[in-house]
Scaffold this active site. Sequence first.
Site, PDB file in Angstrom:
ATOM      1  N   GLU A 135       4.843  14.319  -7.954  1.00 13.49           N
ATOM      2  CA  GLU A 135       6.133  13.922  -7.364  1.00 13.49           C
ATOM      3  C   GLU A 135       7.260  14.909  -7.619  1.00 13.49           C
ATOM      4  OE1 GLU A 135       5.903  10.268  -9.453  1.00 13.49           O
ATOM      5  OE2 GLU A 135       5.486   9.076  -7.658  1.00 13.49           O
ATOM      6  N   LYS A 188       3.933  17.574 -11.969  1.00 13.81           N
ATOM      7  CA  LYS A 188       4.146  16.388 -12.792  1.00 13.81           C
ATOM      8  C   LYS A 188       2.830  15.876 -13.338  1.00 13.81           C
ATOM      9  CE  LYS A 188       6.264  11.792 -12.636  1.00 13.81           C
ATOM     10  NZ  LYS A 188       6.778  10.752 -11.735  1.00 13.81           N
ATOM     11  N   GLN A 189       1.818  15.866 -12.485  1.00 16.04           N
ATOM     12  CA  GLN A 189       0.558  15.233 -12.881  1.00 16.04           C
ATOM     13  C   GLN A 189      -0.580  15.748 -12.010  1.00 16.04           C
ATOM     14  OE1 GLN A 189       2.419  11.549 -11.188  1.00 16.04           O
ATOM     15  NE2 GLN A 189       0.307  10.923 -11.028  1.00 16.04           N
ATOM     16  N   TRP A 221       0.135   2.591  -6.578  1.00 15.74           N
ATOM     17  CA  TRP A 221      -1.238   3.071  -6.370  1.00 15.74           C
ATOM     18  C   TRP A 221      -2.037   3.070  -7.665  1.00 15.74           C
ATOM     19  CZ3 TRP A 221      -2.835   8.720  -6.879  1.00 15.74           C
ATOM     20  CH2 TRP A 221      -2.040   9.368  -7.831  1.00 15.74           C
ATOM     21  N   ASP A 222      -1.334   2.960  -8.790  1.00 18.94           N
ATOM     22  CA  ASP A 222      -1.973   2.887 -10.103  1.00 18.94           C
ATOM     23  C   ASP A 222      -3.154   1.925 -10.091  1.00 18.94           C
ATOM     24  OD1 ASP A 222       0.762   3.677 -10.206  1.00 18.94           O
ATOM     25  OD2 ASP A 222       0.826   3.353 -12.367  1.00 18.94           O
TER      26      ASP A 222
END
Lengths: 759, 759
Positions: free
Chosen positions: A468, A582-583, A326-327
């Site tokens: 994630e 995580k992000q 998806w980046d």
Amino acid sequence: MNWIVRETGFHKERITTNSNKFMIGNGYMGYRGTMEEFAKSELTATTLAGLYDRVGDKWREPVNAPNGLSTRIYCDGSLLSVLEEEPLEHEQELDMHMGLHRRKTVFNAPGDNRVTLLSERFCSAERLHLIVNKITIECDKDCELRITTGIDGDVWDINGPHLERMVGRVEGKCLVMNAWTHELNQPVSVVEAIDCEFGEQTMITEEKSIYRQIIIQYRAGEQYTLVKYVSVFTGMDEVENTELAAINSSKEALKLGYAQIFLEQAVKWSRKWKLSDVIIEGDEEAGHALRYSMYQLHIIAPDQSEKVSIPARGLSGQVYKGAVFWDTEMFMLPFFLYTQPEVARNLMMYRVHTLGGARRKAAEYGFEGAFYAWESQETGDDACTLFNVNDVFTGRPMRTYFRDKQVHISADVAHGIWQYYTFTGDESILLDGGAEVIWECAKFFYSYAYYNSRKDRYEILDVTGPDEYHERVNNNAFTNMLVKQTLFIMMEVMKHLQDNHPGLYEKILSIGHNGPTLEQISHMYDNLYVPQPDLENKIIPQFDGYFKLEDVSLAELKSRIINKNEYLGGGSGLATTTQILKQADVVLMLHLFKDRFDQETKQANWQFYEPRTEHGSSLSSCIYALVASDIGSPDWAYPYFMRTATIDLTGESKQYVGDLYIGGTHPAANGGAWMAAVLGFAGLQFQGNGVIISPALPEKWTAIESPISVQGQSYRIRVGKEEVQITAADSNTKDMSFTILGQTINVAQGQAITVSYKC
Amino acid sequence: MNWIVRETGFHKERITTNSNKFMIGNGYMGYRGTMEEFAKSELTATTLAGLYDRVGDKWREPVNAPNGLSTRIYCDGSLLSVLEEEPLEHEQELDMHMGLHRRKTVFNAPGDNRVTLLSERFCSAERLHLIVNKITIECDKDCELRITTGIDGDVWDINGPHLERMVGRVEGKCLVMNAWTHELNQPVSVVEAIDCEFGEQTMITEEKSIYRQIIIQYRAGEQYTLVKYVSVFTGMDEVENTELAAINSSKEALKLGYAQIFLEQAVKWSRKWKLSDVIIEGDEEAGHALRYSMYQLHIIAPDQSEKVSIPARGLSGQVYKGAVFWDTEMFMLPFFLYTQPEVARNLMMYRVHTLGGARRKAAEYGFEGAFYAWESQETGDDACTLFNVNDVFTGRPMRTYFRDKQVHISADVAHGIWQYYTFTGDESILLDGGAEVIWECAKFFYSYAYYNSRKDRYEILDVTGPDEYHERVNNNAFTNMLVKQTLFIMMEVMKHLQDNHPGLYEKILSIGHNGPTLEQISHMYDNLYVPQPDLENKIIPQFDGYFKLEDVSLAELKSRIINKNEYLGGGSGLATTTQILKQADVVLMLHLFKDRFDQETKQANWQFYEPRTEHGSSLSSCIYALVASDIGSPDWAYPYFMRTATIDLTGESKQYVGDLYIGGTHPAANGGAWMAAVLGFAGLQFQGNGVIISPALPEKWTAIESPISVQGQSYRIRVGKEEVQITAADSNTKDMSFTILGQTINVAQGQAITVSYKC
């Protein structure tokens, strides 16, 4: 203006890092920044875009072609190599302006003979199959020079060997190396032609290599220069005979000569920068890092193919299976949308071409429509394995749910196509398959969703969001919002088709037999639950039950780490039972849907989630930068921007997850750096009916200037501390409205307008 | 007929095992089979039913009362203890017929003096607060005997100390020890009266203990006998003053004397066995093990209280928090239903009394109705922690989902109440709260379920079934079936109430405001998905996606084990990604709903799941025995039966999960042994309108004979290899139909009928 990235001195421990940092490429292939004398042990690689191979049940990954740039120089019988002895001088540099790699090394050869090696190489942006390498040698003293240069087929593989039946041979003046991939028997041909009119040449064939040996009786004061023209063709290319195509390519290049090929390169790169270069005034370091980020995107952009997209580690090797995540849609697409929409179109057409794989994946899991691959390769079938990380404590593979549960990928794809369409107004993407993709993604979500009878709403259960570390959660705010957006996009697209392309409209509706009706999906749209900000504190729960998790500080969490490479997610990772992310997850949603949330909500969530974010992904920092700018706190944003923009310069990114090497370049972060600068600090936002500019410059920046393209119209925008200048290209065909902090102006073709503002 | 369980010789390493094996109890308290001279280091414990305590954030667990049976004998100054020196002789036995523990030890005292200690003790089945201990001493030679006997308050605790402000004192002839629990300040009083008319007595008070010291100048040939009457009362008992109640109890016992108290015991136990004893002909070992299993159930059955139920480790200590699990309804209830329905009623009324806790748990998780505790204590609030096992590799607590996801517990409770009602015809259980429980459980499942619009069905997502190695699965066949059954039961009960108790019907319907309507639940019943047997191979998938898991053999899985105590489930357990199950899951469903599946399906699933079952739970074996009998393979069943029936005799059960001690007795296996024998081999099944008998005796059994009670009618059933004898009690009030392999006969009161059959 600094276009050079340079490092002096040679440090063995930086070989891997610098090979990422000094990469060159042209979207067809990437060539790591290794030295001519390096081999597979130094991770030398010519990584090919879109050609994948699998050996046994090991991970499927991209193929590295035989290395046509292998050159070893012996002076009086002694190998000149930075690996053998510390050189007297050493310098490695990128010339970002033209996509060149240069190397200068002064070796201490036998008899105190200073031997200077200059090397310049580039992947031709004009001729995608061609990589050129010019080598110049000069010595202090008379000596015998022996150069072996050719094609090294003993390539670096993580899960290989991918190339079989390797055969080297000589064809006229060319060295030819043919091999075939293990899985699909795809031919890979590498041909080297050389411009070298000196020395005594003989050919040497080894098991996996073919070299020419050139022996020169060197006299002090002489300078020898040779140029290698290496061509690569594979079975993925539309040619009948890969060997012949490669021979012709190298021969043609040899005929045209270095100066001509170099000129082509300069022209091509000049255009890239004209369309994209961003100038930061008042902060040279930031400007340089941002330019470098764009360089990294340019060398991997598939500007001539819609069959490939950009892998998560670009073309820097086989890490992450060379797969597209998806980046691309979420972190790289905006850069291309605003600067080179034709590349953006290629990226999105890749998703159209891989719809088959997405349909197969949906069917595999028992769903309708299209469930895009978490790790996509050439067919769109998912390369993501169910066991992605090894447990550092037991050495056992760990079951992760990236593949099964990160369903937002289908929404990301629909979002990407919609972004392309609204940015460019190019309806063809919808007609060429984009509309079908969007419809299939919406169908997928309809089949994935569940209806909660008691609460009278649809929910999206058992997913993994961008964070994630928390797998298999219910009602992830980001995912639900994106799913809702997908349904919206689908309805908009179908309305458009019904009005304008009724044939296609009917055709799409008739796909499959058991699929939901438009009315059913519309009902889901109206009743889909999306977690909302708390009425009091405005915090949006990342997913159901998030607030019940342990509210531990990041420092405390880190103090619990036993093994520095242990994975914090998975079945029993340290973060899974805590609020540590995580992000960016909720915060990413606030960026994507910035107009739907008030400043108070954005600020509250930024402040809530920021200390809870571990930034275990390189995708995280840029989002915190973007939202910090959005809430008027560019100085909160700045460190996150710098962290993002310098990730491949410093090489200080996470190198291991468990015992899995994840190093390489970081195109998503590169794209994120551009976003943070242009969409964040400059505050640009195209909104379908115009551009909004909400400047939020970091303290030391005096201005930022960027070219942009929206709906086929080109502008240069310079955002200063107190004024914004907009210059419309003479070639524009229509007006565009720009709104700067509430003031809306209309900019016609060729116009240059300055708007003063006060924050 | 063998009523004795005996072990001779003393082996230190068997102290813990034998203390479980030789337990006594009366449902109010359990007393482990430790020696008189033991203390907390040997896990001596008087475990109280229904009194729980929590210290800090440690696990909440039952309270062990001060040990009123502490006795130390010194001969010429030397302590007589099996721990000090190997005794000359040692024997420990249970007399199951009367619930007695006996011990005989011959010590080697100084001067080659053989000192014989006899001890007999029992928890009075008539007087639940009373425990009696008779001690007799005889020596070979003259000596000085010093006996210290009293109350040892330094009790064994796993997560204590639970008792505070411990005060010992003398009140007339009694020793008194009072203490209060940490959490709820509940008083615990232990009083000892002694019948000991010899020696010179002095009182000794230590910090947590109070003793009397008796000094005897012993002359060879004499025999001294003392009897201790120890009473225990706590704040859970309905008395005003626990100390006074305990003093009165001990004084009264002392006054009545040993013979009278012993007679009461004999009468009580005689009745227990009359109602329950099963005789196996042709297999003494099996018969003994089965009787022992029933003994274990008798000593922990709450036959005089409906406020407690049976914990998973009985009253053998504090393991598993002394909590009540589904074990009671699914594995123990049938024994009591068929033999002592009044105990079964108490067990089910415990669930009525803990409805409040179940409602709170449902609300805590955002659901309606009643979500029963996975680990239930006195209030029904869930004592189950979110982190239940420690990871042996990292030492970290491991997140498990027993508490959150094992939703079948609410269905098990509804099933239990329904079983009681249909077995006994005793409608009062419904009127006294059972109907409300069932309604609330159905409501819970309605709120838990999701509707799948695409498949037009309700599903039960994100649950853990009996196979706890696979947490958080969708559509677990067992769970969905039980949920469907709960909805069915609810509709039946509500129909019954509407017809017969309209007031209660209306009252129940009006509980809560937002709850679903009967029609909504009925719609769910009609459309609830339950995984079905495959049309070809008849295998029922344990849950969605089960067949996609790695199909590894149990041996292969075990070969992957690194640490023998590692937990195979949890976040990253070895079994989680494979088809290996902890315990019967689908096969348990086939047992519970044996009439709904054909033999072919039962056989196919038994054969499929059996090799995949690790039997990591002591609940597993009996189910495989039951279904094997059901499909006519009693010799497949036999080893599973024996494993179940001998679990507490051999002590060969799993002692650790991770680093968690889980030893103790296994009432569910004990109940399972009875089920395997009577419901399995004898093949009894009460079906609402009669009893079905489907014999399937193991090869060496010639017959099995058992008393049963159904709908208030008592029978003795003797199942031989070729005939079945049914004897109806004279006291019966109605006829009952019995069906033996297709032949149906009517048995009237007092009738004795023999039916011949051929398999």
